[in-house]
Design a protein around this motif. Structure first.
Motif, PDB file in Angstrom:
ATOM      1  N   ALA A  98      19.253  23.241  52.584  1.00 43.53           N
ATOM      2  CA  ALA A  98      18.438  24.100  53.438  1.00 43.53           C
ATOM      3  C   ALA A  98      17.469  24.898  52.582  1.00 43.53           C
ATOM      4  CB  ALA A  98      19.326  25.047  54.236  1.00 43.53           C
ATOM      5  N   GLY A  99      16.233  25.022  53.061  1.00 39.10           N
ATOM      6  CA  GLY A  99      15.243  25.785  52.320  1.00 39.10           C
ATOM      7  C   GLY A  99      14.132  26.292  53.227  1.00 39.10           C
ATOM      8  N   LYS A 100      13.423  27.287  52.713  1.00 41.75           N
ATOM      9  CA  LYS A 100      12.249  27.822  53.432  1.00 41.75           C
ATOM     10  C   LYS A 100      11.031  27.025  52.950  1.00 41.75           C
ATOM     11  CE  LYS A 100      14.274  31.361  55.545  1.00 41.75           C
ATOM     12  NZ  LYS A 100      14.218  31.605  57.012  1.00 41.75           N
ATOM     13  N   ILE A 101      10.746  25.948  53.631  1.00 42.28           N
ATOM     14  CA  ILE A 101       9.706  25.020  53.208  1.00 42.28           C
ATOM     15  C   ILE A 101       8.621  24.979  54.264  1.00 42.28           C
ATOM     16  CG2 ILE A 101       9.200  22.633  52.600  1.00 42.28           C
ATOM     17  CD1 ILE A 101      12.131  22.387  51.698  1.00 42.28           C
ATOM     18  N   TYR A 102       7.384  25.122  53.828  1.00 41.30           N
ATOM     19  CA  TYR A 102       6.272  25.220  54.774  1.00 41.30           C
ATOM     20  C   TYR A 102       5.241  24.118  54.621  1.00 41.30           C
ATOM     21  CZ  TYR A 102       8.429  29.770  55.140  1.00 41.30           C
ATOM     22  OH  TYR A 102       9.341  30.786  55.294  1.00 41.30           O
ATOM     23  N   TYR A 103       5.369  23.329  53.536  1.00 34.88           N
ATOM     24  CA  TYR A 103       4.416  22.256  53.294  1.00 34.88           C
ATOM     25  C   TYR A 103       5.158  20.942  53.169  1.00 34.88           C
ATOM     26  CZ  TYR A 103       1.470  26.245  52.226  1.00 34.88           C
ATOM     27  OH  TYR A 103       0.792  27.424  52.303  1.00 34.88           O
ATOM     28  N   GLY A 104       4.617  19.911  53.804  1.00 33.82           N
ATOM     29  CA  GLY A 104       5.289  18.625  53.811  1.00 33.82           C
ATOM     30  C   GLY A 104       5.590  18.086  52.429  1.00 33.82           C
ATOM     31  N   GLY A 105       4.671  18.303  51.522  1.00 26.49           N
ATOM     32  CA  GLY A 105       4.854  17.772  50.181  1.00 26.49           C
ATOM     33  C   GLY A 105       5.980  18.409  49.403  1.00 26.49           C
ATOM     34  N   TYR A 107       9.081  19.001  50.541  1.00 24.17           N
ATOM     35  CA  TYR A 107      10.412  18.558  50.953  1.00 24.17           C
ATOM     36  C   TYR A 107      11.087  17.697  49.892  1.00 24.17           C
ATOM     37  CZ  TYR A 107      10.084  20.193  55.770  1.00 24.17           C
ATOM     38  OH  TYR A 107      10.008  20.963  56.905  1.00 24.17           O
ATOM     39  N   TYR A 108      10.286  17.089  49.022  1.00 27.39           N
ATOM     40  CA  TYR A 108      10.802  16.084  48.105  1.00 27.39           C
ATOM     41  C   TYR A 108      11.482  16.668  46.869  1.00 27.39           C
ATOM     42  CZ  TYR A 108       7.878  13.073  50.969  1.00 27.39           C
ATOM     43  OH  TYR A 108       7.313  12.405  52.020  1.00 27.39           O
ATOM     44  N   TYR A 109      11.369  17.967  46.674  1.00 30.95           N
ATOM     45  CA  TYR A 109      11.800  18.572  45.413  1.00 30.95           C
ATOM     46  C   TYR A 109      13.067  19.398  45.597  1.00 30.95           C
ATOM     47  CZ  TYR A 109       7.086  17.166  44.299  1.00 30.95           C
ATOM     48  OH  TYR A 109       5.951  16.431  44.132  1.00 30.95           O
ATOM     49  N   THR A 110      14.057  19.160  44.773  1.00 32.59           N
ATOM     50  CA  THR A 110      15.335  19.855  44.895  1.00 32.59           C
ATOM     51  C   THR A 110      15.173  21.364  44.731  1.00 32.59           C
ATOM     52  OG1 THR A 110      15.784  19.476  42.543  1.00 32.59           O
ATOM     53  CG2 THR A 110      16.678  17.877  44.094  1.00 32.59           C
ATOM     54  N   ASN A 111      14.227  21.798  43.911  1.00 37.20           N
ATOM     55  CA  ASN A 111      14.106  23.233  43.659  1.00 37.20           C
ATOM     56  C   ASN A 111      13.488  24.004  44.822  1.00 37.20           C
ATOM     57  OD1 ASN A 111      11.489  22.427  43.381  1.00 37.20           O
ATOM     58  ND2 ASN A 111      11.232  23.128  41.280  1.00 37.20           N
ATOM     59  N   GLU A 112      13.077  23.316  45.880  1.00 31.40           N
ATOM     60  CA  GLU A 112      12.573  23.991  47.069  1.00 31.40           C
ATOM     61  C   GLU A 112      13.701  24.411  48.015  1.00 31.40           C
ATOM     62  OE1 GLU A 112       8.692  24.021  45.917  1.00 31.40           O
ATOM     63  OE2 GLU A 112       9.493  24.872  47.774  1.00 31.40           O
ATOM     64  N   TYR A 113      14.916  23.982  47.720  1.00 29.87           N
ATOM     65  CA  TYR A 113      16.052  24.241  48.607  1.00 29.87           C
ATOM     66  C   TYR A 113      16.941  25.332  48.021  1.00 29.87           C
ATOM     67  CZ  TYR A 113      14.532  19.999  50.896  1.00 29.87           C
ATOM     68  OH  TYR A 113      13.778  19.052  51.557  1.00 29.87           O
ATOM     69  N   ASP A 114      17.414  26.206  48.892  1.00 29.40           N
ATOM     70  CA  ASP A 114      18.219  27.343  48.464  1.00 29.40           C
ATOM     71  C   ASP A 114      19.714  27.106  48.602  1.00 29.40           C
ATOM     72  OD1 ASP A 114      15.700  29.044  50.220  1.00 29.40           O
ATOM     73  OD2 ASP A 114      15.886  29.034  48.031  1.00 29.40           O
TER      74      ASP A 114
END
Length: 126
Positions: A98-105, A107-114
């Motif tokens: 789960a992460g606070k992601i606002y841009y489609g690009g 989603y692919y990166y593990t460091n975007e998830y909390d």
């Protein structure tokens, strides 16, 4: 704080199907974008699928497009990964995140998830 618990993994023959579930705790589930990743021993964790907070937007790795579908049920605090036409190369431990992601690009990166679940094993036999 969000806690994630995956379920639904198991052993399946090539060509078969499995549905993974990821249950989230907390009342803020609907504010998080969700992702599915997988990992095999000795390799980096790789992106499989992502889904936006509303479920309207989904993203998939090229290797699973047309075979896997991600969906979510916000009132049930659950995200799903329907996996069809499974191949032996899909064998891995699958994680939801789960992460606070606002841009489609992103989603692919593990460091975007909390937050991450503990993983569930999927084994596809040939």
């Amino acid at each position: 704080q969000v806690q994630l618990v995956e379920s639904g993994g198991g052993l399946v023959q090539a060509g078969g199907s499995l549905r993974l579930s990821c249950a989230a705790s907390g009342r803020t589930f609907s504010s998080y974008a969700m992702g599915w990743f997988r990992q095999v021993p000795g390799k980096e964790r790789e992106f499989v699928a992502g889904i936006s907070t509303s479920g309207v937007s989904t993203y998939y790795a090229d290797s699973v497009k047309g075979r896997f579908t991600s969906s979510r049920d916000n009132p049930k605090n659950t995200v799903y990964l329907q996996m069809n036409s499974l191949k032996p190369e899909d064998t891995a431990v699958y994680y939801c995140a789960a992460g606070k992601i606002y841009y489609g690009g992103d989603y692919y990166y593990t460091n975007e998830y909390d937050y991450w679940g503990q993983g569930t094993q999927v084994t596809v036999s040939s």
